[in-house]
Design a protein around this motif. Structure first.
Motif, short mmCIF file in Angstrom:
data_model
loop_
_atom_site.label_atom_id
_atom_site.label_comp_id
_atom_site.label_asym_id
_atom_site.label_seq_id
_atom_site.Cartn_x
_atom_site.Cartn_y
_atom_site.Cartn_z
N LEU A 425 0.83 -1.21 0.00
CA LEU A 425 0.00 0.00 0.00
C LEU A 425 0.86 1.26 0.00
N LYS A 426 1.89 1.29 0.84
CA LYS A 426 2.78 2.46 0.95
C LYS A 426 4.21 1.97 0.78
N PRO A 427 4.68 1.94 -0.43
CA PRO A 427 6.02 1.42 -0.70
C PRO A 427 7.08 2.14 0.14
N THR A 428 8.07 1.42 0.56
CA THR A 428 9.14 1.97 1.38
C THR A 428 10.03 2.89 0.56
N GLU A 429 10.82 3.70 1.29
CA GLU A 429 11.69 4.68 0.64
C GLU A 429 13.12 4.48 1.13
N TYR A 430 14.05 5.01 0.34
CA TYR A 430 15.43 5.04 0.79
C TYR A 430 15.57 6.02 1.95
N GLN A 431 16.56 5.79 2.78
CA GLN A 431 16.76 6.65 3.93
C GLN A 431 17.09 8.07 3.47
N PRO A 432 16.36 9.10 3.97
CA PRO A 432 16.69 10.48 3.60
C PRO A 432 17.90 10.97 4.40
N ILE A 433 18.34 12.17 4.07
CA ILE A 433 19.44 12.80 4.82
C ILE A 433 18.95 13.12 6.23
N LYS A 434 19.76 12.79 7.22
CA LYS A 434 19.32 12.96 8.60
C LYS A 434 20.13 13.99 9.39
N THR A 435 21.33 14.33 8.96
CA THR A 435 22.18 15.26 9.71
C THR A 435 22.66 16.38 8.79
N LEU A 436 23.09 17.47 9.43
CA LEU A 436 23.60 18.61 8.67
C LEU A 436 24.87 18.24 7.93
N LYS A 437 25.70 17.41 8.53
CA LYS A 437 26.94 17.00 7.87
C LYS A 437 26.65 16.26 6.58
N GLN A 438 25.66 15.35 6.62
CA GLN A 438 25.29 14.63 5.40
C GLN A 438 24.75 15.58 4.34
N LEU A 439 23.99 16.58 4.78
CA LEU A 439 23.43 17.54 3.84
C LEU A 439 24.53 18.36 3.17
N GLN A 440 25.50 18.80 3.96
CA GLN A 440 26.60 19.60 3.42
C GLN A 440 27.48 18.80 2.47
N GLU A 441 27.56 17.51 2.69
CA GLU A 441 28.39 16.65 1.82
C GLU A 441 27.64 16.21 0.57
N SER A 442 26.33 16.43 0.53
CA SER A 442 25.53 16.02 -0.63
C SER A 442 25.59 17.10 -1.70
N ASP A 443 24.99 16.81 -2.85
CA ASP A 443 24.95 17.78 -3.95
C ASP A 443 23.63 18.56 -3.96
#
Length: 611
Positions: A425-443
């Protein structure tokens, strides 16, 4: 009415000298200090002599005002500690180090009004450098007598108006000496007028112009006593006579909501109630505002400017939610790898244990159980899928083992089935960004919708940057490679709306709260007399629960106007797209079966040809 009795004084037929004026002026000031000043806080004093090192242009008059008389009596008769604020070459930059006086005494020489204005401006600048207290009671005394009763009012207006505008001191009283000649006795009489003002007596308090003064005390040498009423009454604005108050508002839901019809939110509602109670007209304007909403407490705001902060605003980054996992992966994606390892381990151990128990039972007992490993493997797999077993188990050990295995299969099968149904019914998702460090390292591009600038008005809501990508609100977000820095409160509404509409939330928030600020109303220009009344009104609205009711009504209005018709009451039904994983497996199974069939068919033809 307080009365001060001085020793008898009779003046000759000559103009009263500076030492005589200073003598009685000192008595007057010290008596007012003893009866009105806070004895636990120091007095800040400025006189012409304390500015002796200043440029000549500040005090053109080189007269001696006998200030030693004032300081002699101050040291011998005064019981309140005091500090002298002297001239400083540079006091443009505020300093937080210094005494915080409970009262001020300013002795001003009599000069031209234009020079008095410059003198007072510099004195107030010196006071604000590191001895600022807008609640302080202030005496501003003129050291030379006025020329007429009209000049008494003119000079008083100059002193008090400058104190209110430049020094932002509302608790100020002017002391003006006046020498008159009594025609009957042919003697000179010295009068000391104390003059103040009340906000309710002014025609337009919003303009900050004092046009009605009040003589609060008088000492005269003829009666040899000093009489005064209450010099420093508690100034609270009760009726502003419909004057205009400019309000500067920044969109900051739910505190301030700007829409086509005006502004909403509970801060504007508080201002609206205050305008009715205090009788003023609120105008939405960024030009010379009296009130700024919302404002934040940074610890360096002046007194009587920031109302009590009843609410806290938490800020964090809104980041794209995880991408949806393809439906075919839900068959194995509903369990974590660790869970799958444990399930596989249990399956292997069961198969091997059952196979060994079957062999032992056949050799030691009268049972005939299936010992073919492939058959045991299929039996274990079938039981784990909830299918029946054809074996007839005998013996306490193997029966106990089988019962425990069936109990385990019941639990793991039920867990798998319920998890699979939820994922369909509600397909699962990949883990989103959880911390500021991960966000800053992403594009992901980081767009800051909230910025902070200065004390009291540090909030700058740059919604235009966000609209470039997200439309008018988060509800219209389509782009998922942008991160927004915004208030955490908005996400609760955003998430609840999407749940009610049966929609996937395109954004989630970081686990970290990156900034927390207490939110309030910033006031200026009208000092404590306006602030105290507004703060009282705000307190009563919060304590009575009216603000909470406004919040509930606002949420209901947003829901009713925008989302109620779109809300879904039906239950999600399984569609073909939900079952794509099963069909993928079926297709793979059919393809494998077809390949095996073709291989067997070809092998059979080859064998038959050889024969």
């Amino acid at each position: 009415m307080a009365i001060i009795s001085f020793r008898n004084v009779t003046f000759a037929n000559e103009v009263i000298k500076h030492d005589q004026i200073m003598y009685y002026l000192t008595h007057c000031i010290l008596d007012i200090a003893r009866n009105n000043f806070n004895k636990d806080m120091p007095i800040a004093i400025q006189t012409p002599d304390t500015w002796s090192k200043a440029a000549i242009s500040i005090f053109p008059s080189q007269k001696s005002y006998k200030e030693h008389i004032f300081f002699q009596w101050l040291n011998s008769k005064n019981t309140i500690p005091y500090t002298i604020l002297s001239y400083m070459e540079n006091f443009k930059n505020l300093s937080e180090n210094g005494p915080k006086p409970g009262s001020n005494i300013l002795l001003v020489p009599d000069q031209e009004i234009s020079i008095i204005l410059g003198t007072l401006k510099r004195m107030f600048q010196r006071m604000n450098y590191n001895s600022r207290n807008i609640r302080a009671k202030t005496l501003i005394a003129l050291l030379e007598p006025a020329k007429s009763k009209r000049d008494v009012l003119t000079l008083s207006y100059t002193l008090l108006q400058t104190a209110f505008i430049q020094g932002q001191l509302e608790n100020a009283v002017a002391i003006i000496p006046l020498v008159t000649l009594d025609q009957g006795s042919n003697k000179y009489i010295l009068d000391l007028f104390t003059i103040g003002w009340l906000p309710e007596e002014q025609e337009d308090i919003c303009s900050r112009i004092i046009n009605h003064l009040k003589i609060t005390g008088l000492w005269t040498s003829q009666r040899k006593k000093y009489q005064y009423s209450e010099l420093f009454p508690n100034k609270t604005i009760t009726d502003m006579k419909k004057c205009s108050v400019n309000i500067s508002a920044s969109s900051f839901e739910p505190y301030v909501v700007i829409h086509d019809k005006g502004i909403g939110g509970f801060f504007p509602n508080i201002i609206r109630v205050a305008s009715e109670v205090m009788n003023f007209k609120a105008n939405l304007s960024h030009e010379k505002p009296f009130i700024v909403i919302p404002a934040f407490n940074y610890g360096d705001n002046d007194e009587c400017t920031l109302t009590y902060p009843y609410v806290r605003a938490d800020f964090t980054w809104y980041v794209p939610s995880g991408q949806q996992i393809p439906g075919w992966r839900n068959i194995i994606g509903i369990f974590t790898p660790t869970t799958w390892y444990l399930v596989l381990l249990a399956f292997v151990l069961r198969t091997v244990t059952h196979w060994l128990l079957a062999i032992v039972s056949n050799r030691c007992g009268n049972t005939q159980m299936e010992t073919d490993f492939v058959s045991v493997f299929i039996s274990s797999f079938a039981s784990q899928l909830g299918m029946g077993c054809k074996e007839n188990y005998k013996g306490s050990v193997i029966v106990t083992f089988f019962v425990l295995w069936i109990y385990y299969c019941l639990q793991i099968y039920t867990l798998y089935q319920s998890s699979l149904f939820g994922c369909l019914l509600k397909p699962t998702e990949y883990q989103p960004i959880k911390t500021l460090k991960q966000l800053q390292e992403s594009d992901i591009e980081m767009v800051q919708c909230i910025e902070f600038e200065g004390p009291g008005t540090k909030l700058n809501v740059t919604r235009d940057k966000c609209r470039k990508y997200a439309g008018d609100s988060l509800y219209n977000v389509k782009v998922t490679n942008i991160a927004f820095f915004d208030i955490l409160f908005s996400y609760d509404v955003y998430e609840n709306v999407h749940k009610a509409l049966g929609m996937k939330t395109e954004y989630v928030t970081l686990d970290e709260v990156l900034l927390s600020e207490y939110t309030a109303i910033f006031t200026r220009k009208l000092g404590c007399m306006f602030y105290n009344k507004l703060n009282t009104i705000q307190h009563r609205l919060y304590s009575s629960g009216i603000v909470n009711q406004w919040m509930r009504e606002m949420k209901e209005t947003i829901w009713r106007n925008n989302f109620r018709e779109k809300a879904r009451d039906d239950v999600d039904a399984l569609k073909l797209s939900h079952l794509q994983g099963v069909f993928y497996l079926l297709l793979i199974g059919l393809m494998l079966g077809l390949i095996v069939f073709v291989i067997e068919y070809m092998i059979g033809r080859v064998n038959s040809t050889r024969k």
